[in-house]
Write a protein that holds these residues in place. Structure first.
Motif, PDB file in Angstrom:
ATOM      1  N   PRO A 217      45.400  21.472  57.998  1.00  0.00           N
ATOM      2  CA  PRO A 217      44.923  22.556  57.492  1.00  0.00           C
ATOM      3  C   PRO A 217      45.120  21.900  55.555  1.00  0.00           C
ATOM      4  CG  PRO A 217      46.135  23.230  59.261  1.00  0.00           C
ATOM      5  CD  PRO A 217      46.797  21.196  59.137  1.00  0.00           C
ATOM      6  N   ASP A 218      45.906  20.613  55.557  1.00  0.00           N
ATOM      7  CA  ASP A 218      45.575  20.378  53.544  1.00  0.00           C
ATOM      8  C   ASP A 218      44.484  19.701  53.585  1.00  0.00           C
ATOM      9  OD1 ASP A 218      48.189  21.690  52.788  1.00  0.00           O
ATOM     10  OD2 ASP A 218      49.375  20.411  54.500  1.00  0.00           O
ATOM     11  N   ALA A 219      43.545  19.073  54.821  1.00  0.00           N
ATOM     12  CA  ALA A 219      42.027  19.061  53.936  1.00  0.00           C
ATOM     13  C   ALA A 219      41.120  19.518  53.064  1.00  0.00           C
ATOM     14  CB  ALA A 219      41.559  18.274  55.135  1.00  0.00           C
ATOM     15  N   LEU A 220      41.395  20.204  52.720  1.00  0.00           N
ATOM     16  CA  LEU A 220      41.129  20.518  51.396  1.00  0.00           C
ATOM     17  C   LEU A 220      41.257  20.655  50.616  1.00  0.00           C
ATOM     18  CD1 LEU A 220      38.018  22.156  51.618  1.00  0.00           C
ATOM     19  CD2 LEU A 220      38.645  24.668  51.718  1.00  0.00           C
ATOM     20  N   ALA A 221      42.047  20.958  50.058  1.00  0.00           N
ATOM     21  CA  ALA A 221      42.521  20.397  49.221  1.00  0.00           C
ATOM     22  C   ALA A 221      42.879  18.709  49.104  1.00  0.00           C
ATOM     23  CB  ALA A 221      44.420  21.191  48.981  1.00  0.00           C
ATOM     24  N   ALA A 222      43.059  17.909  50.308  1.00  0.00           N
ATOM     25  CA  ALA A 222      42.867  16.971  49.605  1.00  0.00           C
ATOM     26  C   ALA A 222      41.401  16.917  49.396  1.00  0.00           C
ATOM     27  CB  ALA A 222      43.353  15.840  50.687  1.00  0.00           C
ATOM     28  N   LEU A 223      40.447  17.091  49.673  1.00  0.00           N
ATOM     29  CA  LEU A 223      38.658  16.726  49.855  1.00  0.00           C
ATOM     30  C   LEU A 223      38.975  17.137  48.049  1.00  0.00           C
ATOM     31  CD1 LEU A 223      35.849  15.219  50.446  1.00  0.00           C
ATOM     32  CD2 LEU A 223      35.626  18.037  51.058  1.00  0.00           C
ATOM     33  N   ARG A 224      39.317  18.638  47.418  1.00  0.00           N
ATOM     34  CA  ARG A 224      38.895  18.811  46.212  1.00  0.00           C
ATOM     35  C   ARG A 224      39.405  18.390  44.791  1.00  0.00           C
ATOM     36  NH1 ARG A 224      36.629  22.949  44.766  1.00  0.00           N
ATOM     37  NH2 ARG A 224      37.289  24.194  46.549  1.00  0.00           N
ATOM     38  N   ALA A 225      40.824  17.425  45.584  1.00  0.00           N
ATOM     39  CA  ALA A 225      41.849  16.071  44.751  1.00  0.00           C
ATOM     40  C   ALA A 225      41.493  14.850  44.497  1.00  0.00           C
ATOM     41  CB  ALA A 225      43.075  16.072  45.880  1.00  0.00           C
ATOM     42  N   ALA A 226      40.433  14.870  45.511  1.00  0.00           N
ATOM     43  CA  ALA A 226      39.749  13.596  45.842  1.00  0.00           C
ATOM     44  C   ALA A 226      38.222  13.660  45.221  1.00  0.00           C
ATOM     45  CB  ALA A 226      39.095  12.570  47.133  1.00  0.00           C
ATOM     46  N   VAL A 227      37.603  14.643  44.884  1.00  0.00           N
ATOM     47  CA  VAL A 227      36.601  14.534  44.591  1.00  0.00           C
ATOM     48  C   VAL A 227      36.999  14.579  42.405  1.00  0.00           C
ATOM     49  CG1 VAL A 227      35.239  15.827  43.404  1.00  0.00           C
ATOM     50  CG2 VAL A 227      35.642  15.606  46.363  1.00  0.00           C
ATOM     51  N   LYS A 228      38.054  15.409  42.320  1.00  0.00           N
ATOM     52  CA  LYS A 228      38.543  15.599  40.829  1.00  0.00           C
ATOM     53  C   LYS A 228      39.265  14.240  40.447  1.00  0.00           C
ATOM     54  CE  LYS A 228      41.558  17.895  38.277  1.00  0.00           C
ATOM     55  NZ  LYS A 228      42.698  18.981  37.701  1.00  0.00           N
ATOM     56  N   ALA A 229      39.417  13.085  41.418  1.00  0.00           N
ATOM     57  CA  ALA A 229      39.666  11.601  41.319  1.00  0.00           C
ATOM     58  C   ALA A 229      38.974  10.947  40.164  1.00  0.00           C
ATOM     59  CB  ALA A 229      40.678  11.553  42.184  1.00  0.00           C
ATOM     60  N   GLY A 230      37.631  11.621  40.903  1.00  0.00           N
ATOM     61  CA  GLY A 230      36.616  10.164  40.478  1.00  0.00           C
ATOM     62  C   GLY A 230      36.499   9.210  40.340  1.00  0.00           C
ATOM     63  N   PRO A 231      36.033   8.354  39.443  1.00  0.00           N
ATOM     64  CA  PRO A 231      34.821   8.669  38.809  1.00  0.00           C
ATOM     65  C   PRO A 231      33.362   9.089  39.755  1.00  0.00           C
ATOM     66  CG  PRO A 231      34.701   6.605  39.293  1.00  0.00           C
ATOM     67  CD  PRO A 231      35.738   7.090  39.094  1.00  0.00           C
ATOM     68  N   GLU A 232      32.581   9.997  38.980  1.00  0.00           N
ATOM     69  CA  GLU A 232      31.640  11.232  39.562  1.00  0.00           C
ATOM     70  C   GLU A 232      30.823   9.831  40.240  1.00  0.00           C
ATOM     71  OE1 GLU A 232      28.401  13.779  39.381  1.00  0.00           O
ATOM     72  OE2 GLU A 232      29.728  13.919  37.661  1.00  0.00           O
ATOM     73  N   LYS A 233      30.581   8.830  39.880  1.00  0.00           N
ATOM     74  CA  LYS A 233      29.465   8.144  40.599  1.00  0.00           C
ATOM     75  C   LYS A 233      30.414   7.176  41.844  1.00  0.00           C
ATOM     76  CE  LYS A 233      26.787   3.418  39.825  1.00  0.00           C
ATOM     77  NZ  LYS A 233      26.461   2.439  39.588  1.00  0.00           N
ATOM     78  N   GLU A 234      31.097   7.145  42.074  1.00  0.00           N
ATOM     79  CA  GLU A 234      32.503   6.296  43.195  1.00  0.00           C
ATOM     80  C   GLU A 234      32.051   7.708  44.355  1.00  0.00           C
ATOM     81  OE1 GLU A 234      35.990   4.439  42.724  1.00  0.00           O
ATOM     82  OE2 GLU A 234      34.858   3.144  40.815  1.00  0.00           O
ATOM     83  N   VAL A 235      32.936   8.620  43.435  1.00  0.00           N
ATOM     84  CA  VAL A 235      32.888   9.972  44.690  1.00  0.00           C
ATOM     85  C   VAL A 235      31.271  10.433  45.153  1.00  0.00           C
ATOM     86  CG1 VAL A 235      33.299  12.572  44.624  1.00  0.00           C
ATOM     87  CG2 VAL A 235      34.332  10.723  43.072  1.00  0.00           C
ATOM     88  N   ARG A 236      30.310  10.008  44.918  1.00  0.00           N
ATOM     89  CA  ARG A 236      29.220  10.734  45.115  1.00  0.00           C
ATOM     90  C   ARG A 236      28.956   9.191  46.589  1.00  0.00           C
ATOM     91  NH1 ARG A 236      25.152  13.990  43.520  1.00  0.00           N
ATOM     92  NH2 ARG A 236      25.654  15.251  41.648  1.00  0.00           N
ATOM     93  N   ALA A 237      29.013   8.289  46.098  1.00  0.00           N
ATOM     94  CA  ALA A 237      28.680   6.835  46.765  1.00  0.00           C
ATOM     95  C   ALA A 237      29.595   6.762  48.197  1.00  0.00           C
ATOM     96  CB  ALA A 237      29.157   5.904  46.696  1.00  0.00           C
ATOM     97  N   TRP A 238      30.542   7.081  47.985  1.00  0.00           N
ATOM     98  CA  TRP A 238      32.116   7.810  48.832  1.00  0.00           C
ATOM     99  C   TRP A 238      31.926   9.018  50.082  1.00  0.00           C
ATOM    100  CZ3 TRP A 238      35.889  12.158  48.917  1.00  0.00           C
ATOM    101  CH2 TRP A 238      36.452  12.112  50.240  1.00  0.00           C
ATOM    102  N   LEU A 239      30.817  10.281  49.425  1.00  0.00           N
ATOM    103  CA  LEU A 239      30.285  10.761  50.278  1.00  0.00           C
ATOM    104  C   LEU A 239      28.979  11.184  50.775  1.00  0.00           C
ATOM    105  CD1 LEU A 239      31.016  14.136  47.841  1.00  0.00           C
ATOM    106  CD2 LEU A 239      32.188  13.481  49.756  1.00  0.00           C
ATOM    107  N   GLY A 240      27.993   9.616  50.113  1.00  0.00           N
ATOM    108  CA  GLY A 240      27.148   9.645  51.032  1.00  0.00           C
ATOM    109  C   GLY A 240      27.333   8.492  52.088  1.00  0.00           C
ATOM    110  N   GLY A 241      28.704   7.719  51.942  1.00  0.00           N
ATOM    111  CA  GLY A 241      28.884   6.718  53.391  1.00  0.00           C
ATOM    112  C   GLY A 241      28.955   7.948  54.547  1.00  0.00           C
TER     113      GLY A 241
END
Length: 346
Positions: A217-241
């Motif tokens: 149930p907390d996965a969405l909060a974790a995802l939002r924090a993971a995106v916020k933790a950045g950096p954006e380029k790394e976040v995009r690469a992670w999401l792409g994976g």
């Protein structure tokens, strides 16, 4: 009186369920809240005479809405014995959410002494409720929070870490970092979330990304924090994976909507055409374009309207799904699409 009791329980439960939607519709939540307050006014007027109806309802339906009404009434009337008995009933039913809702509805001044006593109690449930009351009103328990973020009860500790992050308690950074080694998943998640709120996302990225794909149930909060933790380029690469696996692709689609980049709309609309990604694509779309919520023609709860693939995938389920063609048309009319071919990948 019975109608006020029943309606108050129903409306609060409905409001709470709407608050769990992704993303929540604040206008609907506010409207339900207004209707709820009317019924609570009725209970204020009748006072103690309503208790037989409250007790009967709680006995027959020990659910979150009923516990909200019982908890709200007990605090409203300053009845310590009723507060205690309601908490004991909640303990037996393993139902906390309604009580937390009751604490959220009352002003801090109404329950200050109760909360102070709970924060220092030996009972883990009372400590949890005390922290929940502080979290609901952004009240800082000061020095007590330093102890609560190390609480032996995992639920209380996780909620205390969340409160510490929300309050920007930089003096508790070391305790947050230490909690990243805890055995409990929720404690680690909220410790990482708190560190990210304080600007130390680099210490929490791995844990937050793991929690974001855990399906809790907390996965969405974790995802939002993971995106916020950045950096954006790394976040995009992670999401792409994550897009490379059918198990984690919905997480990636939802995450891209958290980046606040409307240039991904063409790509997002493509994902809406896939039954397994449609609902998360719709949630990401609403986060990027909140004004779209006012257009009832963009979503449907009827899989038949979207074709046989959707009907086969969803069956009798009726989630709220975006209609890709309608969203494309809406985006073009409003000049919301980027110039050129747009982005086809993360």
């Amino acid at each position: 009186m019975r109608q006020h009791v029943e309606q108050a329980a129903f409306l609060w439960a409905q409001r709470d369920t709407w608050s769990l939607e992704d993303p929540p519709d604040e206008a609907v939540i506010a409207e339900i809240g207004q209707r709820l307050e009317i019924n609570l006014d009725g209970l204020r007027i009748v006072g103690s005479a309503a208790w037989p109806f409250v007790d009967r309802q709680l006995e027959d339906f020990p659910d979150k809405g009923e516990f909200f009404v019982a908890g709200w009434m007990a605090i409203e009337q300053g009845d310590a014995k009723r507060v205690e008995s309601t908490i004991e009933a909640a303990r037996q039913a393993e139902e906390r959410r309604g009580l937390v809702g009751a604490l959220s509805w009352h002003k801090p001044q109404k329950m200050g002494k109760l909360v102070r006593d709970w924060l220092g109690a030996h009972d883990a449930l009372l400590r949890y409720l005390g922290v929940a009351a502080c979290a609901a009103h952004d009240v800082d328990p000061k020095r007590l929070l330093g102890r609560l973020v190390r609480d032996p009860d995992a639920d209380t500790r996780a909620l205390s870490l969340r409160l510490a992050g929300r309050l920007k308690r930089t003096d508790l950074t070391q305790e947050m970092a230490a909690a990243m080694q805890a055995e409990d998943d929720a404690v680690r998640l909220w410790a990482g979330w708190a560190l990210t709120e304080l600007g130390y996302g680099d210490l929490a990225r791995a844990e937050l990304r793991k929690a974001a794909t855990a399906g809790t149930p907390d996965a969405l909060a974790a995802l939002r924090a993971a995106v916020k933790a950045g950096p954006e380029k790394e976040v995009r690469a992670w999401l792409g994976g994550l897009m490379k696996s059918s198990d984690t692709a919905p997480v990636a689609v939802r995450g891209i909507g958290m980046l606040g980049d409307r240039s991904v709309l063409p790509w997002l609309i493509k994902q809406m055409r896939k039954p397994e990604l449609a609902t998360t694509a719709g949630a990401a779309f609403l986060e990027l374009c909140a004004e779209a919520r006012d257009d009832d023609d963009l979503f449907t709860t009827d899989p038949v309207a979207l074709g046989p693939e959707f009907l086969h995938y969803f069956g009798d389920a009726t989630p709220r799904m975006p209609m890709a063609d309608k969203v494309m048309e809406w985006s073009m009319i409003g000049n919301r699409l980027p110039e050129g071919p747009g982005r086809d990948r993360l």
